[in-house]
Write an enzyme that holds these catalytic residues in place. Structure first.
Site, PDB file in Angstrom:
ATOM      1  N   GLY A 208       0.842  -1.201   0.000  1.00 57.82           N
ATOM      2  CA  GLY A 208       0.000   0.000   0.000  1.00 57.82           C
ATOM      3  C   GLY A 208       0.869   1.239   0.000  1.00 57.82           C
ATOM      4  O   GLY A 208       2.043   1.187  -0.369  1.00 57.82           O
ATOM      5  N   ASN A 209       0.307   2.355   0.360  1.00 58.21           N
ATOM      6  CA  ASN A 209       1.086   3.590   0.466  1.00 58.21           C
ATOM      7  C   ASN A 209       0.482   4.471   1.561  1.00 58.21           C
ATOM      8  O   ASN A 209      -0.517   4.109   2.171  1.00 58.21           O
ATOM      9  CB  ASN A 209       1.153   4.309  -0.887  1.00 58.21           C
TER      10      ASN A 209
END
Ligand code: CTP
Length: 397
Positions: A208-209
């Site tokens: 993810g980020n």
């Protein structure tokens, strides 16, 4: 802001009705024209004489003025009003509003409203927390009404919790805010994406980020306040929406976001891709949890689908397509390249080199480019203000 605005105030039988004379005074001071209507039960809590004196109009309680054969026209009132404020609203009235049980003048006026309707519930905390009440509030929101949530505090019962009618000053501010916003996106359908996407590695881990979704949510909120019908496709985030003109669709992975964008895209006048989409997913998703080992772990990754690029391919002549570019170097050059390869009308450049701009912050600094170069050079502002600037640029086109 409220000068000359015609506002119906509908009062129901709650002790919090004592606050309404203050609300009327504030609205009258702002130049609003007030018509008070009330349920028979409300007259036990605040007198029609006080209300008619403050609002300078007779208060309407019954569908008929008794003994005169005169009919109080709720349909006319619905057409007259620029806004209706229902405050305080009891659990009983919430239920009647949801189900259209028109057994008093207040409900007939509600059903005849053609204007924005603000509903401010007030009741004891257990009544407020009951699933029936919560379900009614959810339904009233979904009908397009604006709910002015009650506050947490000391209640008439002596208990403390949520259920206190919002203060008159705050109600005034919420209603004024509604009129402040220019309604320049009315009839526009806007698709906005927000937040990160997650690509599962195994049942407990993902790629993810750091995106929190704030920029996309600010855009959705601003567009809805300016009259647009918004579909917000959001990756995982803890943010909430409050505007009834936003249809929220939650997704997790890039593939899910892609499917939703492709389905809502053709029906959208404007598409703004603010999501921080994961660029890679794992080639082989493990069905069980990968066990820890002392040896290095290699994950083979494959590129995800570029949603914006696909939307660029499908773009129609009347559609406006807007992307974001998050850059750390050669910012303008990279943004221009994305503008071209993804067939965009505008690209909004975010540089991580700018202090105060980036993931999880309340502020942002943007540069907007189109095929001819820079069309907007922003300074550091709140994300809500930045959202407003972006919509102004889009509107010019
Ligand atoms: N985007 C997308 N689908 C992807 C990746 C990005 O729709 N799989 C969109 C983003 O929402 C954004 C724009 O493309 O509006 C640019 O995203 P950005 O991350 O800046 O660039 P990338 O195209 O991913 O390229 P790079 O990461 O190499 O800069």
């Amino acid at each position: 802001m409220l000068k000359g605005k015609k506002i119906v105030i509908a009062i129901t039988g709650s002790i919090a009705a004592y606050k309404i004379p203050f609300l009327i005074r504030l609205l009258v001071k702002e130049g609003a024209d007030i018509q008070v209507i009330m349920t028979p039960a409300a007259t036990d809590f605040v007198t029609p004489l006080t209300l008619s004196t403050l609002s300078q109009r007779p208060v309407i309680i019954d569908p008929f003025t008794s003994g005169t054969g005169e009919w109080n026209n709720h349909v006319e009132l619905g057409q007259w009003a620029d806004a209706m404020i229902f405050a305080p609203v009891t659990a009983n009235t919430l239920g009647k509003m949801v189900n259209g049980i028109a057994d008093n003048f207040v409900i007939t006026a509600y059903l005849s409203a053609k204007c924005p309707v603000f509903i401010a519930p007030a009741m004891d905390l257990d009544m407020y927390g009951h699933p029936s009440t919560q379900n009614n509030i959810r339904l009233l929101k979904s009908f397009g009404n604006f709910i002015i949530e009650p506050q947490v505090g000391e209640l008439a019962s002596g208990l403390t919790g949520p259920g206190r009618l919002e203060e008159p000053e705050k109600i005034l501010q919420i209603v004024s805010n509604h009129f402040i916003h220019k309604q320049d996106f009315t009839k526009k359908k806007i698709l906005i994406t927000a937040g990160p996407t997650y690509e599962k590695i195994d049942p407990v881990r993902f790629i993810g980020n750091f995106s929190t979704g704030q920029m996309g949510f600010s855009l959705a909120h601003e567009a809805a306040e300016r009259g647009a019908t918004v579909t917000l496709v959001s990756g995982p985030t803890s943010l909430e929406i409050s505007n009834p003109n936003i249809h929220r669709v939650d997704v997790e992975s890039t593939d899910e976001m892609y499917a939703r964008c492709i389905s809502f895209g053709p029906d959208s006048d404007i598409i703004i891709m603010a999501a921080a989409v994961a660029d890679y997913s794992v080639v082989l998703q493990h069905r069980t949890k990968i066990k820890k080992s002392t040896a290095p772990l290699c994950l083979e990754l494959k590129p995800t689908i570029d949603i914006l690029k696909e939307l660029g391919v499908a773009k129609t002549e009347n559609q406006i397509l807007v992307g974001f570019a998050l850059e750390t170097e050669n910012e303008i050059e990279n943004a221009n390249q994305k503008l071209e390869t993804k067939n965009l009308d505008f690209i909004i450049l975010n540089s991580l080199n700018d202090n105060g701009a980036g993931f999880g912050l309340a502020t942002n600094k943007i540069t907007i480019l189109n095929g001819n170069g820079i069309v907007h050079q922003g300074v550091l502002k709140t994300k809500q203000e930045v959202a407003s600037d972006i919509l102004d640029v889009i509107l010019k086109k």
